[in-house]
Design an enzyme around this catalytic site. Structure first.
Site, PDB file in Angstrom:
ATOM      1  N   ARG A   1      44.709  -6.819 -26.312  1.00 16.66           N
ATOM      2  CA  ARG A   1      44.847  -5.711 -26.921  1.00 16.66           C
ATOM      3  C   ARG A   1      45.700  -6.370 -28.188  1.00 16.66           C
ATOM      4  O   ARG A   1      45.588  -7.289 -29.007  1.00 16.66           O
ATOM      5  CB  ARG A   1      45.639  -5.075 -25.659  1.00 16.66           C
TER       6      ARG A   1
ATOM      7  N   GLU B   1      52.999 -23.955 -13.181  1.00 15.85           N
ATOM      8  CA  GLU B   1      53.620 -25.460 -14.154  1.00 15.85           C
ATOM      9  C   GLU B   1      53.774 -25.453 -14.201  1.00 15.85           C
ATOM     10  O   GLU B   1      55.128 -25.857 -14.238  1.00 15.85           O
ATOM     11  CB  GLU B   1      53.012 -23.992 -15.251  1.00 15.85           C
TER      12      GLU B   1
ATOM     13  N   LYS C   1      46.442 -15.269 -14.832  1.00 14.10           N
ATOM     14  CA  LYS C   1      47.100 -16.217 -15.405  1.00 14.10           C
ATOM     15  C   LYS C   1      46.038 -17.534 -14.595  1.00 14.10           C
ATOM     16  O   LYS C   1      45.550 -17.786 -15.448  1.00 14.10           O
ATOM     17  CB  LYS C   1      48.112 -16.228 -15.677  1.00 14.10           C
TER      18      LYS C   1
ATOM     19  N   HIS D   1      62.215 -14.799 -22.430  1.00 16.35           N
ATOM     20  CA  HIS D   1      60.435 -14.588 -22.357  1.00 16.35           C
ATOM     21  C   HIS D   1      59.935 -13.490 -23.252  1.00 16.35           C
ATOM     22  O   HIS D   1      58.775 -13.015 -22.954  1.00 16.35           O
ATOM     23  CB  HIS D   1      59.782 -14.967 -21.197  1.00 16.35           C
TER      24      HIS D   1
HETATM   25  P1  ADP Z   1      54.663 -13.583 -20.315  1.00 14.99           P
HETATM   26  O1  ADP Z   1      52.951 -12.909 -20.064  1.00 14.99           O
HETATM   27  O2  ADP Z   1      55.452 -12.813 -19.124  1.00 14.99           O
HETATM   28  O3  ADP Z   1      54.620 -12.616 -21.481  1.00 14.99           O
HETATM   29  P2  ADP Z   1      53.572 -15.988 -20.923  1.00 14.99           P
HETATM   30  O4  ADP Z   1      52.831 -17.029 -20.609  1.00 14.99           O
HETATM   31  O5  ADP Z   1      53.034 -15.529 -22.151  1.00 14.99           O
HETATM   32  O6  ADP Z   1      54.182 -15.002 -20.093  1.00 14.99           O
HETATM   33  O7  ADP Z   1      55.065 -16.571 -21.432  1.00 14.99           O
HETATM   34  C1  ADP Z   1      56.177 -16.558 -21.638  1.00 14.99           C
HETATM   35  C2  ADP Z   1      56.561 -17.082 -22.605  1.00 14.99           C
HETATM   36  O8  ADP Z   1      57.022 -18.293 -21.482  1.00 14.99           O
HETATM   37  C3  ADP Z   1      56.226 -17.987 -23.634  1.00 14.99           C
HETATM   38  O9  ADP Z   1      55.729 -17.383 -24.966  1.00 14.99           O
HETATM   39  C4  ADP Z   1      57.186 -18.963 -23.069  1.00 14.99           C
HETATM   40  O10 ADP Z   1      58.345 -18.586 -24.096  1.00 14.99           O
HETATM   41  C5  ADP Z   1      57.854 -19.289 -21.620  1.00 14.99           C
HETATM   42  N1  ADP Z   1      56.792 -20.177 -20.650  1.00 14.99           N
HETATM   43  C6  ADP Z   1      55.646 -20.041 -20.871  1.00 14.99           C
HETATM   44  N2  ADP Z   1      54.869 -20.593 -20.050  1.00 14.99           N
HETATM   45  C7  ADP Z   1      55.870 -22.368 -19.835  1.00 14.99           C
HETATM   46  C8  ADP Z   1      55.876 -22.978 -19.992  1.00 14.99           C
HETATM   47  N3  ADP Z   1      55.106 -24.077 -19.294  1.00 14.99           N
HETATM   48  N4  ADP Z   1      56.860 -24.259 -20.405  1.00 14.99           N
HETATM   49  C9  ADP Z   1      58.073 -23.475 -21.215  1.00 14.99           C
HETATM   50  N5  ADP Z   1      58.004 -22.478 -21.384  1.00 14.99           N
HETATM   51  C10 ADP Z   1      57.150 -21.423 -20.955  1.00 14.99           C
END
Ligand code: ADP
Length: 514
Positions: free
Chosen positions: A292, A200, A116, A235
């Protein structure tokens, strides 16, 4: 096109790939663990090879073994599906080094988007807006505290190697930071073998909106429209739809162009997804790129008419996309997907295991079932609890919701607990119907949505029906004839209820004997 392809996965996505192969005239080779010997994907493939005992690490995660099977069966290409080895750059590279075609992006693009923090750096370089935060792993809690102070609480600690919502912790106040960092590191180390964690800004109340992209090997990149995946628990996505109520054609174009720019910066090819958070003011922030095919790809297929899995194969075989570079697709109609999982919503979504004793699938207009299960099959704890995806397509969102409700009502899965009734309650919820949702919505509404329904057993319904019919038989024939000639609402209703109860009982009996 290839003549033979190895499907390096199981369950519904293996079956999905096998179906695409069959339509393209490609012979499919399935692999399976001992736990999956009688799975539908094994039966539906043209050939199938057992690769080991049930645990994934001894079967579906054995890259060398998979390549060995591809070679031995004469497969020319490998499709990894999602999960398992799909985002492992080393596996993509090993497949390529073995002289086979990898149905996915180049190993270098997987690597570039795999961490990431690296993906954030790449996105920033390409002018793509990212969530405010850092692009390097944290040294210690003191550094984290300084950064959190700068961005302002709440912040989100995230594993650089993250996926599936693991290694993520929301921190609302300075006092919680050290413990949250330790927990995120521990979880990341266990899940990914890498304890690197970064910070973040935690965005309050956004939507999760992602853009499907397709790149061929001839310089054409397309944005195939958005999916909204805001209905999440921990999440993790539970319901997805396309398009999103929050995306106008103008925003779609901007997000689409941004996603294509991010993909191009990574040297992308094949299908991928750029995930964004969309805030209440219409600003969007890049989260990550999934390199993917995704679980929720069918909703995009419904509203665009493109077969994404077939396009994955065609692109891998060198075909050109027949659209102008940079095209942003507009959706036709509305599609919704519910992930049907073997989990018990009334018990904190506890995974449920056992034999599926009865299965009755919904059908009719606009209904698609992407499943990997059948009656008699065993649901174990070895793999992901997702059993199937129920997908509907209709001209408008209200009609799609009504259709999903209808399809869920037809679905019968007995033997394990499932998320079916939870999905029914979401479809009935006024917030969901109004499109008034965010990524926090489900967690906030969980108590009412996960509540167990009032149990009405078929035997009870049948008893009521029998009583009503007996009462009807006791009434004088003359009276009955009169009632039939001019049915009063009050009289007609019980007869309908009785008929319904018998019909339902009959359907269940029918299922039992099948
Ligand atoms: P993963 O790869 O573990 O799925 P992501 O970065 O895709 O992680 O984030 C998964 C979920 O977490 C997102 O869809 C959102 O709901 C929440 N999320 C991620 N980053 C943030 C953020 N900075 N603020 C609020 N919610 C977040």
């Amino acid at each position: 096109m290839f003549s033979r392809l190895l499907v390096a996965n199981r369950g519904e996505i293996a079956l999905r790939i096998i179906r695409a192969c069959r339509e393209l005239g490609v012979r499919s080779v399935a692999v399976y663990s001992e736990a999956d010997a009688r799975s539908p994907h094994v039966r539906e493939a043209d050939e199938a090879v057992c690769i080991g005992p049930p645990p994934s690490k001894d079967s579906y995660l054995l890259g060398d073994r998979l390549i060995e099977v591809a070679r031995a069966t004469g497969a020319e290409a490998v499709h990894p599906g999602y999960g398992f080895l799909s985002e492992r750059a080393w596996f993509a590279r090993a497949v390529r080094d073995a002289g086979l075609v990898w149905v996915g992006p180049p190993a270098e693009a997987i690597e570039a988007m795999g961490s990431k923090t690296a993906a954030r750096q790449l996105a920033i370089g390409a002018g793509v807006p990212v969530v405010p935060g850092t692009t390097d792993g944290l040294r210690d809690a003191a550094e984290a505290a300084g950064i959190a102070e700068r961005f302002g609480y709440p912040v989100l600690l995230k594993a650089a190697a993250g996926g599936g919502g693991k290694g993520m912790r929301v921190v609302r106040q300075p006092g919680e930071l050290a413990a949250a960092l330790a927990a995120a590191r521990r979880e990341a180390q266990n899940a990914f073998g890498d304890d690197s964690v970064y910070v973040e800004k935690y965005i309050e109340g956004p939507r999760h909106v992602e853009i499907q992209v397709l790149f061929d090997h001839h310089g054409t990149g397309l944005a195939i429209g958005e999916r909204e995946c805001s209905v999440q628990r921990r999440h993790q996505k539970m319901i997805e739809e396309a398009p999103s109520v929050a995306v106008s054609p103008e925003l779609r174009r901007r997000m689409g162009e941004t996603a294509v720019a991010a993909g191009r910066a990574a040297g992308y090819a094949n299908a991928g997804t750029c995930e964004f958070l969309l805030d209440r003011d219409g600003r969007f922030y890049f989260l990550e790129m999934n390199t993917r095919i995704q679980v929720e790809h069918p909703v995009t297929e419904c509203v665009t008419g493109l077969d994404l899995v077939q396009w994955q194969l065609r692109i891998a075989a060198g075909e050109r996309l027949p659209f102008a570079d940079g095209t942003v697709f507009e959706p036709r109609g509305w599609a919704i997907e519910c992930r049907i999982t073997a989990e018990d919503p009334a018990n904190g979504f506890l995974p449920s295991t056992g034999r599926i004793t009865h299965l009755h699938l919904p059908a009719g207009p606009g209904v698609r079932w992407d499943g990997g299960i059948e009656a008699g099959g065993e649901v174990t704890l070895f793999y992901d609890p997702m059993l199937a995806k129920l997908v509907v397509h209709a001209p408008t969102r209200p009609l799609a919701i009504a259709r999903m409700h209808r399809a869920l009502s037809e679905l019968v899965i007995e033997g394990v607990e499932t998320s079916r009734e939870f999905h029914l309650r979401v479809m009935e919820h006024p917030d969901f119907r109004a499109g008034d949702i965010s990524i926090q919505w489900l967690e906030q509404r969980l108590p009412e949505l996960a509540a167990p329904p009032v149990p009405v057993r078929v035997e009870q319904l049948a008893a009521v029906a029998a009583a009503l019919l007996a009462q009807r038989d006791r009434t004088a024939p003359a009276q009955r004839a009169g009632a039939d000639a001019s049915p009063a609402a009050g009289r007609a209703a019980p007869r309908d209820a009785a008929a319904d109860a018998w019909r339902l009982a009959g359907r269940r009996e029918g299922l039992r004997s099948s």
